[in-house]
Write a protein that holds these residues in place. Structure first.
Motif, PDB file in Angstrom:
ATOM      1  N   GLN A 126       0.828  -1.205   0.000  1.00 43.02           N
ATOM      2  CA  GLN A 126       0.000   0.000   0.000  1.00 43.02           C
ATOM      3  C   GLN A 126       0.863   1.257   0.000  1.00 43.02           C
ATOM      4  N   ASP A 127       1.936   1.237   0.811  1.00 43.46           N
ATOM      5  CA  ASP A 127       2.813   2.402   0.875  1.00 43.46           C
ATOM      6  C   ASP A 127       3.451   2.667  -0.485  1.00 43.46           C
ATOM      7  N   ARG A 128       3.871   1.599  -1.147  1.00 37.99           N
ATOM      8  CA  ARG A 128       4.482   1.732  -2.470  1.00 37.99           C
ATOM      9  C   ARG A 128       3.486   2.304  -3.474  1.00 37.99           C
ATOM     10  N   ALA A 129       2.246   1.831  -3.423  1.00 30.67           N
ATOM     11  CA  ALA A 129       1.209   2.321  -4.337  1.00 30.67           C
ATOM     12  C   ALA A 129       0.908   3.792  -4.078  1.00 30.67           C
ATOM     13  N   ALA A 130       0.818   4.166  -2.814  1.00 28.11           N
ATOM     14  CA  ALA A 130       0.545   5.573  -2.466  1.00 28.11           C
ATOM     15  C   ALA A 130       1.708   6.460  -2.894  1.00 28.11           C
ATOM     16  N   GLU A 131       2.921   5.980  -2.661  1.00 31.38           N
ATOM     17  CA  GLU A 131       4.098   6.752  -3.090  1.00 31.38           C
ATOM     18  C   GLU A 131       4.117   6.915  -4.607  1.00 31.38           C
ATOM     19  N   ALA A 132       3.800   5.842  -5.320  1.00 32.48           N
ATOM     20  CA  ALA A 132       3.800   5.895  -6.783  1.00 32.48           C
ATOM     21  C   ALA A 132       2.768   6.894  -7.298  1.00 32.48           C
ATOM     22  N   THR A 133       1.595   6.932  -6.690  1.00 29.23           N
ATOM     23  CA  THR A 133       0.566   7.888  -7.096  1.00 29.23           C
ATOM     24  C   THR A 133       1.048   9.315  -6.864  1.00 29.23           C
ATOM     25  N   MET A 187       5.493  14.166 -11.157  1.00 25.44           N
ATOM     26  CA  MET A 187       6.030  14.115 -12.522  1.00 25.44           C
ATOM     27  C   MET A 187       5.195  14.981 -13.459  1.00 25.44           C
ATOM     28  N   ALA A 188       3.897  14.980 -13.263  1.00 28.46           N
ATOM     29  CA  ALA A 188       3.019  15.805 -14.097  1.00 28.46           C
ATOM     30  C   ALA A 188       3.388  17.283 -13.949  1.00 28.46           C
ATOM     31  N   GLY A 189       3.934  17.627 -12.788  1.00 31.52           N
ATOM     32  CA  GLY A 189       4.389  18.997 -12.547  1.00 31.52           C
ATOM     33  C   GLY A 189       5.824  19.239 -12.979  1.00 31.52           C
ATOM     34  N   GLY A 190       6.455  18.232 -13.584  1.00 34.86           N
ATOM     35  CA  GLY A 190       7.811  18.405 -14.104  1.00 34.86           C
ATOM     36  C   GLY A 190       8.926  18.018 -13.150  1.00 34.86           C
ATOM     37  N   ASP A 191       8.619  17.329 -12.075  1.00 35.66           N
ATOM     38  CA  ASP A 191       9.622  16.935 -11.083  1.00 35.66           C
ATOM     39  C   ASP A 191      10.414  15.722 -11.567  1.00 35.66           C
ATOM     40  N   ARG A 192      11.670  15.958 -11.967  1.00 37.81           N
ATOM     41  CA  ARG A 192      12.518  14.874 -12.466  1.00 37.81           C
ATOM     42  C   ARG A 192      12.943  13.919 -11.356  1.00 37.81           C
ATOM     43  N   GLN A 193      13.038  14.418 -10.136  1.00 36.59           N
ATOM     44  CA  GLN A 193      13.390  13.548  -9.007  1.00 36.59           C
ATOM     45  C   GLN A 193      12.301  12.482  -8.804  1.00 36.59           C
ATOM     46  N   ALA A 194      11.062  12.864  -9.074  1.00 34.87           N
ATOM     47  CA  ALA A 194       9.960  11.910  -8.946  1.00 34.87           C
ATOM     48  C   ALA A 194      10.129  10.780  -9.967  1.00 34.87           C
ATOM     49  N   LEU A 195      10.551  11.116 -11.168  1.00 29.89           N
ATOM     50  CA  LEU A 195      10.804  10.095 -12.186  1.00 29.89           C
ATOM     51  C   LEU A 195      11.911   9.161 -11.719  1.00 29.89           C
ATOM     52  N   SER A 196      12.973   9.710 -11.176  1.00 26.55           N
ATOM     53  CA  SER A 196      14.076   8.880 -10.677  1.00 26.55           C
ATOM     54  C   SER A 196      13.586   7.899  -9.613  1.00 26.55           C
ATOM     55  N   TRP A 242       6.807   9.626 -18.282  1.00 25.60           N
ATOM     56  CA  TRP A 242       7.196  11.035 -18.100  1.00 25.60           C
ATOM     57  C   TRP A 242       6.363  11.935 -19.012  1.00 25.60           C
ATOM     58  N   ARG A 243       6.278  11.540 -20.284  1.00 28.69           N
ATOM     59  CA  ARG A 243       5.548  12.354 -21.268  1.00 28.69           C
ATOM     60  C   ARG A 243       4.060  12.444 -20.960  1.00 28.69           C
ATOM     61  N   HIS A 244       3.494  11.371 -20.443  1.00 30.65           N
ATOM     62  CA  HIS A 244       2.041  11.297 -20.260  1.00 30.65           C
ATOM     63  C   HIS A 244       1.617  11.305 -18.793  1.00 30.65           C
ATOM     64  N   ALA A 245       2.489  11.730 -17.916  1.00 24.33           N
ATOM     65  CA  ALA A 245       2.178  11.744 -16.477  1.00 24.33           C
ATOM     66  C   ALA A 245       0.921  12.553 -16.179  1.00 24.33           C
ATOM     67  N   GLY A 246       0.714  13.620 -16.900  1.00 25.20           N
ATOM     68  CA  GLY A 246      -0.468  14.455 -16.684  1.00 25.20           C
ATOM     69  C   GLY A 246      -1.762  13.768 -17.053  1.00 25.20           C
ATOM     70  N   ARG A 247      -1.700  12.743 -17.883  1.00 24.55           N
ATOM     71  CA  ARG A 247      -2.902  12.024 -18.291  1.00 24.55           C
ATOM     72  C   ARG A 247      -3.200  10.821 -17.396  1.00 24.55           C
ATOM     73  N   TYR A 248      -2.272  10.509 -16.505  1.00 17.93           N
ATOM     74  CA  TYR A 248      -2.501   9.376 -15.605  1.00 17.93           C
ATOM     75  C   TYR A 248      -3.658   9.706 -14.663  1.00 17.93           C
ATOM     76  N   ASP A 249      -4.592   8.758 -14.535  1.00 14.63           N
ATOM     77  CA  ASP A 249      -5.762   8.933 -13.670  1.00 14.63           C
ATOM     78  C   ASP A 249      -5.759   7.832 -12.619  1.00 14.63           C
ATOM     79  N   PRO A 250      -5.453   8.185 -11.357  1.00 16.56           N
ATOM     80  CA  PRO A 250      -5.403   7.161 -10.309  1.00 16.56           C
ATOM     81  C   PRO A 250      -6.747   6.481 -10.059  1.00 16.56           C
ATOM     82  N   ALA A 251      -7.829   7.072 -10.488  1.00 16.31           N
ATOM     83  CA  ALA A 251      -9.146   6.448 -10.318  1.00 16.31           C
ATOM     84  C   ALA A 251      -9.339   5.280 -11.290  1.00 16.31           C
ATOM     85  N   ARG A 252      -8.580   5.274 -12.367  1.00 12.67           N
ATOM     86  CA  ARG A 252      -8.744   4.228 -13.381  1.00 12.67           C
ATOM     87  C   ARG A 252      -7.827   3.035 -13.166  1.00 12.67           C
TER      88      ARG A 252
END
Length: 189
Positions: A2-9, A15-24, A60-70
């Motif tokens: 659960q912690d891993r899933a929450a962290e990933a979300t 990443m959608a905000g441009g944070d490269r550290q999040a991608l790493s 990275w390119r499509h992070a803004g389109r990711y929908d955690p509800a789906r």
């Protein structure tokens, strides 16, 4: 999990905000599993790193389109990896059919100590048996083993119900046991 899933979300939102550290960090969380999954699904396992890199490039390119509800992040990433593996397998098979690409050679490991040799032989037998399974069973087993996905995540990744995913796992394991231990069923005599 659960912690891993929450962290990933959280990382996807960053990443959608441009944070490269999040991608790493996302690469650290899911990179090894994605690479193991791709190595098992591709006709040429040496392409697994390329597939894993492409997964994260697309994420990275499509992070803004990711929908955690789906879907969970893991499901989303493994779905991308599955599609990339299918595309590469088709291209490789087509190129080989046309004679544009030589068939991959079997790996030649230098025999080491007896246990290492046995381990390599068992691994080779398991990989060969996996390749004989129907594609959906193989995908389900590799998602479980290499990706460490839950049955629900496997179901979402493959676009099936959790019950169907469980059946793919059960049937795949049973078929592997029969291929790897053919004498196992004769113990009842």
């Amino acid at each position: 999990m659960q912690d891993r899933a929450a962290e990933a979300t959280h990382l996807m939102a960053a990443m959608a905000g441009g944070d490269r550290q999040a991608l790493s960090r996302l690469i650290v969380l899911y990179g090894p599993g994605l690479q193991r999954y791709a190595a098992q699904m591709l006709p040429r396992p040496d392409e697994a790193e390329d597939v894993a890199q492409e997964v994260f490039l697309r994420a990275w390119r499509h992070a803004g389109r990711y929908d955690p509800a789906r879907a969970a992040v893991s499901t989303w990433l493994y779905r991308i990896a599955t599609n990339l593996c299918i595309d590469r397998s088709r291209r490789t098979g087509f190129r080989r059919f046309l004679g544009l690409e030589a068939a991959p050679e079997a790996p030649t490991d230098t025999p080491g100590p007896h246990r290492q040799l046995e381990g390599r032989q068992r691994l080779a037998a398991t990989r060969a048996a996996l390749r004989q399974l129907p594609p959906r069973q193989r995908q389900a087993l590799v998602l479980r083993a290499a990706g460490e996905l839950s049955t629900a995540e496997i179901a979402a990744t493959l676009g099936v119900t959790p019950g169907a995913a469980e059946q793919l796992l059960v049937r795949g394991r049973a078929a592997l046991r029969l291929m790897l231990e053919p004498d196992h069923g004769d113990d009842d005599d």
